[in-house]
Design a protein around this motif. Structure first.
Motif, PDB file in Angstrom:
ATOM      1  N   ARG A 354       0.799  -4.702   2.684  1.00  5.60           N
ATOM      2  CA  ARG A 354       1.668  -4.140   3.955  1.00  5.60           C
ATOM      3  C   ARG A 354       1.641  -2.704   3.856  1.00  5.60           C
ATOM      4  N   SER A 368      -5.750  -4.047   6.158  1.00  9.75           N
ATOM      5  CA  SER A 368      -4.752  -4.468   5.065  1.00  9.75           C
ATOM      6  C   SER A 368      -4.932  -6.198   5.039  1.00  9.75           C
ATOM      7  N   GLU A 370      -2.756  -8.361   5.405  1.00 10.24           N
ATOM      8  CA  GLU A 370      -1.705  -8.780   6.464  1.00 10.24           C
ATOM      9  C   GLU A 370      -2.322  -9.107   7.788  1.00 10.24           C
TER      10      GLU A 370
END
Length: 405
Positions: A354, A368, A370
C-alpha cells in the motif's frame, strides 16, 4: 456467488497481519532510501578511484602495447577496482540487510564466491563492451552517442539471447521439472506461447533467495520457462499456473522488444548528456582524461549513475505497464484469479502493498500488490465461470492429473 472486489482485496492484504505489513514497509522504504543514498556513495567511490591515479598508471605501463589492449586493460581494471572498493557497501546492502529481513539464508562464503564469479564475468564482458564504445568515440566523431546507444541496445539483445543458456547456469543448477501436476501445468502454458517442452526447467533459486519466483527468459531459440524450487515448496499448483502464466504473458506480448526500444532511446539520450558534460565533470573530479581516453571511465560512470537515477521513474513506468499487461494475460489465459491474488500477496513481504501514489510512481517497478490483487478480484467478479482463453493456434489443454497426496 458475487464478491466485493474492494472488500476481498482488503481481506487478502490484511491477512498478512500488522507486524508483517510493518516489516514490509520498513524493508521497502529502506530499499528506496538506499537507491537515493547509493548515488553519493557511488560518486565518492568513483572520485577515490580517480584520485588514486590507478588507471593512469596502468595506461602509462601499456602505452606502447597498442590501443585496444590498453583500453581493455584499463576498462577491466576499473570494473574490478570499483567492485573491490565498494565491497563493504555491497555486502551490507545485498547480503547482511537481506538476511536481517529473512529474505535469504545464503551463507556469506557462497555469496562472496558467486559475487567473485559475477564480477569476473562482468569485468570481461564489460571491458569488451567498453572497448566497442571507445572505438565508436574514436571513429564516429561528434555523433558517437547515437552509435553508442545503438551498440548498447545490440549488446543488451545479445545478453538476452545468450544469458539463459550461457550465463545463468553458472550460478544455479537447472534441470527438467520432474513429472507430475506441476510439469503438466507448465507444459500447457508452454504450448500456449510456443516454447518446446524440453525448455522447461526448475532451478535451485533457494540458494540465493526464499522468494517464490518463475520466469520466461531468452529470445528465439533460447526462450525457456524456469521455475524456482521455492515455488514447489511454498506455492500451490494454481499459484504456479497463475505466476507462470504471468511470465508467459511477458514473452507472448513481446515486452522484451518494447524494452529494447526504450533502452535504445534512453541510452542515446544518456550518452548525449555524457558527451556534453564530460569535460566539466572531469575537471570537478580532478581527472585530466578526455572523452576518448578510457582513463576517464570513472567520470563517465559518475555521470551514468546520476542519469540512471533520474531515468528510474521512466523505466519503472514502462515496467509497471508491462506487469499490468502480463497480469491481464494470466487472468485471460490461465484464469486463476484467486491463485494470482494469493501469490501476489506473498510478494508483499518485500514490496509494501500500500505505497503512497508518489512513492509508487518514483520507486516501484511493479504496480502495488493492492492494485494487482484488486484487478484479479475484479476479473473474478466479472468472469465467475469463464474458461481460460488459449493463445491462437493452441489446443485447449487436457485436464491435469490430480495432485498426489
Amino acid at each position: 456467488m458475487t464478491i466485493d472486489p474492494a472488500a476481498e482485496t482488503a481481506r487478502l492484504v490484511d491477512a498478512l497481519g500488522p507486524e508483517r505489513l510493518a516489516m514490509a514497509a520498513s524493508y521497502t522504504r529502506g530499499n528506496e532510501a538506499l537507491l537515493v543514498i547509493g548515488l553519493p556513495v557511488t560518486l565518492v567511490l568513483l572520485w577515490l578511484i580517480v584520485r588514486s591515479r590507478l588507471l593512469d598508471r596502468i595506461a602509462a605501463r601499456l602505452a606502447g602495447r597498442g590501443w585496444a589492449l590498453r583500453t581493455l586493460a584499463v576498462c577491466f581494471a576499473f570494473l574490478i577496482a570499483d567492485t573491490v572498493i565498494s565491497l563493504p557497501w555491497t555486502i551490507w546492502t545485498d547480503w547482511a540487510r537481506e538476511r536481517s529481513y529473512g529474505m535469504t539464508r545464503q551463507p556469506l562464503g557462497d555469496y562472496l564466491g558467486q559475487m567473485a564469479l559475477s564480477s569476473l564475468i562482468s569485468g570481461i564482458l564489460g571491458a569488451l563492451f567498453l572497448l566497442g564504445v571507445y572505438a565508436l568515440v574514436r571513429r564516429t566523431g561528434r555523433r558517437w552517442w547515437v552509435w553508442g546507444g545503438l551498440f548498447a541496445t545490440t549488446a543488451t539483445a545479445v545478453m538476452l539471447l545468450a544469458g539463459p543458456a550461457v550465463i545463468e547456469p553458472l550460478f544455479n543448477h537447472y534441470q527438467p521439472v520432474p513429472p507430475g501436476p506441476v510439469r503438466v501445468a507448465l507444459e500447457q502454458i508452454a504450448d500456449d506461447v510456443g516454447i518446446p517442452h524440453d525448455r522447461i526447467f526448475m532451478y535451485d533459486g533457494s540458494r540465493q533467495s526464499d522468494r517464490f519466483t518463475a520466469n520466461v527468459s531468452g529470445i528465439g531459440p533460447t526462450a525457456r520457462i524456469a521455475i524456482s524450487d521455492v515455488a514447489l515448496k511454498q506455492a500451490s499448483l494454481a499459484e504456479v499456473r497463475a505466476v507462470t502464466g504471468h511470465e508467459a504473458g511477458h514473452y507472448q506480448l513481446g515486452h522484451v522488444w518494447r524494452q529494447l526500444g526504450v533502452i535504445a532511446a534512453l541510452a542515446i539520450l544518456a550518452l548525449f548528456v555524457i558527451d556534453r558534460l564530460f569535460a566539466r565533470t572531469a575537471a570537478m573530479m580532478g581527472s585530466r582524461a578526455t572523452l576518448d581516453d578510457p582513463v576517464g571511465l570513472p567520470v563517465m560512470a559518475a555521470l551514468g549513475a546520476i542519469i540512471g537515477l533520474l531515468f528510474t521513474p521512466v523505466l519503472n513506468a514502462m515496467i509497471r505497464s508491462g506487469e499490468t499487461a502480463a497480469d491481464v494475460y494470466s487472468l485471460r489465459h490461465v484464469n486463476e484469479p484467486d491463485a494470482l491474488a494469493t501469490a501476489l500477496v506473498k510478494t508483499a513481504e518485500y514490496r509494501y502493498p500500500r505505497p503512497h501514489p508518489v512513492e509508487e510512481m518514483l520507486f516501484y517497478t511493479h504496480p502495488s500488490v493492492e492494485k494487482r490483487v484488486r484487478r484479479a478480484m475484479e476479473w473474478k467478479a466479472g468472469h465467475p465461470a469463464a474458461p481460460p482463453v488459449h493463445a491462437a493456434g493452441s489446443a485447449p489443454p487436457a485436464s491435469p492429473p490430480p495432485p498426489r497426496p
